[in-house]
Design a protein around this motif. Sequence first.
Motif, mmCIF file in Angstrom:
data_model
loop_
_atom_site.group_PDB
_atom_site.id
_atom_site.type_symbol
_atom_site.label_atom_id
_atom_site.label_comp_id
_atom_site.label_asym_id
_atom_site.label_seq_id
_atom_site.Cartn_x
_atom_site.Cartn_y
_atom_site.Cartn_z
ATOM 1 N N ILE A 53 0.846 -1.192 0.000
ATOM 2 C CA ILE A 53 0.000 0.000 0.000
ATOM 3 C C ILE A 53 0.885 1.248 0.000
ATOM 4 O O ILE A 53 1.908 1.285 0.682
ATOM 5 C CB ILE A 53 -0.907 0.016 1.248
ATOM 6 C CG1 ILE A 53 -1.782 -1.228 1.275
ATOM 7 C CG2 ILE A 53 -1.757 1.267 1.295
ATOM 8 C CD1 ILE A 53 -2.524 -1.427 2.575
ATOM 9 N N GLY A 54 0.482 2.258 -0.747
ATOM 10 C CA GLY A 54 1.200 3.530 -0.748
ATOM 11 C C GLY A 54 1.173 4.183 -2.110
ATOM 12 O O GLY A 54 0.330 3.874 -2.951
ATOM 13 N N ASN A 55 2.117 5.090 -2.329
ATOM 14 C CA ASN A 55 2.243 5.804 -3.596
ATOM 15 C C ASN A 55 3.679 5.700 -4.082
ATOM 16 O O ASN A 55 4.608 5.706 -3.282
ATOM 17 C CB ASN A 55 1.891 7.286 -3.431
ATOM 18 C CG ASN A 55 0.443 7.491 -3.089
ATOM 19 O OD1 ASN A 55 -0.421 7.031 -3.809
ATOM 20 N ND2 ASN A 55 0.173 8.158 -1.986
ATOM 21 N N THR A 56 3.835 5.641 -5.410
ATOM 22 C CA THR A 56 5.182 5.621 -5.987
ATOM 23 C C THR A 56 5.159 6.325 -7.335
ATOM 24 O O THR A 56 4.123 6.414 -7.989
ATOM 25 C CB THR A 56 5.716 4.180 -6.137
ATOM 26 O OG1 THR A 56 7.097 4.241 -6.479
ATOM 27 C CG2 THR A 56 4.963 3.391 -7.181
ATOM 28 N N ASP A 57 6.313 6.821 -7.735
ATOM 29 C CA ASP A 57 6.458 7.478 -9.029
ATOM 30 C C ASP A 57 6.833 6.450 -10.084
ATOM 31 O O ASP A 57 7.665 5.571 -9.841
ATOM 32 C CB ASP A 57 7.553 8.550 -8.972
ATOM 33 C CG ASP A 57 7.149 9.748 -8.135
ATOM 34 O OD1 ASP A 57 5.938 10.013 -8.019
ATOM 35 O OD2 ASP A 57 8.044 10.418 -7.593
ATOM 36 N N ILE A 58 6.195 6.566 -11.246
ATOM 37 C CA ILE A 58 6.526 5.716 -12.386
ATOM 38 C C ILE A 58 6.640 6.593 -13.624
ATOM 39 O O ILE A 58 6.081 7.688 -13.679
ATOM 40 C CB ILE A 58 5.469 4.615 -12.626
ATOM 41 C CG1 ILE A 58 4.085 5.231 -12.810
ATOM 42 C CG2 ILE A 58 5.462 3.596 -11.517
ATOM 43 C CD1 ILE A 58 3.077 4.283 -13.382
ATOM 44 N N ASP A 59 7.362 6.109 -14.615
ATOM 45 C CA ASP A 59 7.542 6.845 -15.869
ATOM 46 C C ASP A 59 6.635 6.273 -16.937
ATOM 47 O O ASP A 59 6.506 5.049 -17.062
ATOM 48 C CB ASP A 59 8.994 6.752 -16.342
ATOM 49 C CG ASP A 59 9.952 7.424 -15.376
ATOM 50 O OD1 ASP A 59 9.554 8.411 -14.739
ATOM 51 O OD2 ASP A 59 11.097 6.947 -15.260
ATOM 52 N N CYS A 60 6.045 7.161 -17.725
ATOM 53 C CA CYS A 60 5.236 6.738 -18.868
ATOM 54 C C CYS A 60 6.182 6.154 -19.910
ATOM 55 O O CYS A 60 7.210 6.754 -20.233
ATOM 56 C CB CYS A 60 4.463 7.930 -19.437
ATOM 57 S SG CYS A 60 3.539 7.548 -20.946
ATOM 58 N N CYS A 61 5.847 4.997 -20.430
ATOM 59 C CA CYS A 61 6.733 4.341 -21.402
ATOM 60 C C CYS A 61 6.646 5.001 -22.777
ATOM 61 O O CYS A 61 7.460 4.716 -23.649
ATOM 62 C CB CYS A 61 6.418 2.858 -21.498
ATOM 63 S SG CYS A 61 4.804 2.491 -22.170
ATOM 64 N N ARG A 62 5.695 5.899 -22.958
ATOM 65 C CA ARG A 62 5.515 6.539 -24.262
ATOM 66 C C ARG A 62 6.133 7.931 -24.320
ATOM 67 O O ARG A 62 6.857 8.251 -25.243
ATOM 68 C CB ARG A 62 4.021 6.622 -24.548
ATOM 69 C CG ARG A 62 3.677 6.500 -25.970
ATOM 70 C CD ARG A 62 2.204 6.266 -26.139
ATOM 71 N NE ARG A 62 1.856 6.464 -27.520
ATOM 72 C CZ ARG A 62 0.643 6.624 -27.949
ATOM 73 N NH1 ARG A 62 -0.361 6.602 -27.114
ATOM 74 N NH2 ARG A 62 0.419 6.801 -29.223
ATOM 75 N N CYS A 63 5.862 8.760 -23.291
ATOM 76 C CA CYS A 63 6.363 10.140 -23.324
ATOM 77 C C CYS A 63 7.446 10.405 -22.281
ATOM 78 O O CYS A 63 8.135 11.417 -22.349
ATOM 79 C CB CYS A 63 5.220 11.131 -23.139
ATOM 80 S SG CYS A 63 4.454 11.104 -21.502
ATOM 81 N N GLY A 64 7.589 9.520 -21.298
ATOM 82 C CA GLY A 64 8.640 9.678 -20.289
ATOM 83 C C GLY A 64 8.276 10.552 -19.107
ATOM 84 O O GLY A 64 9.091 10.730 -18.210
#
Length: 125
Positions: free
Chosen positions: A43-54
Amino acid sequence: MKIEFKKAPQTPKELEVEFNSVKIVGTFCKISQSLVKIDAKLIGNTDIDCCRCGITDNIELDEKLDFLLSDRIIKNDESEDLVIEIENGLIDFDEIIQGELEAIKSDYHICEQCSQNNDDFEKEF
């Protein structure tokens, strides 16, 4: 949080460990001499990168975790659960959280803006 494998309890023990705003909440217990079962949620929040625009996006996590920990090499395991082999006889819950986060981040994620954009994009084969 770290615990020695041999000191894992026989009866389910409550587990709540936080690492970088993400936590594991659930139970763990020893089910055999060489296996510990974890039944929990990430449970929680995390940052991820879009694989299309970054672009970096923040997602909310609510993932079910059911797996086994082993202090030995497992061969011909007939269990349907994922078995993670631990080293040095120590269960490191922070390391488990980090591993689960890396698995989530390595998946393909598309941000809301890119999912609404139907333009063609270059594909690599």
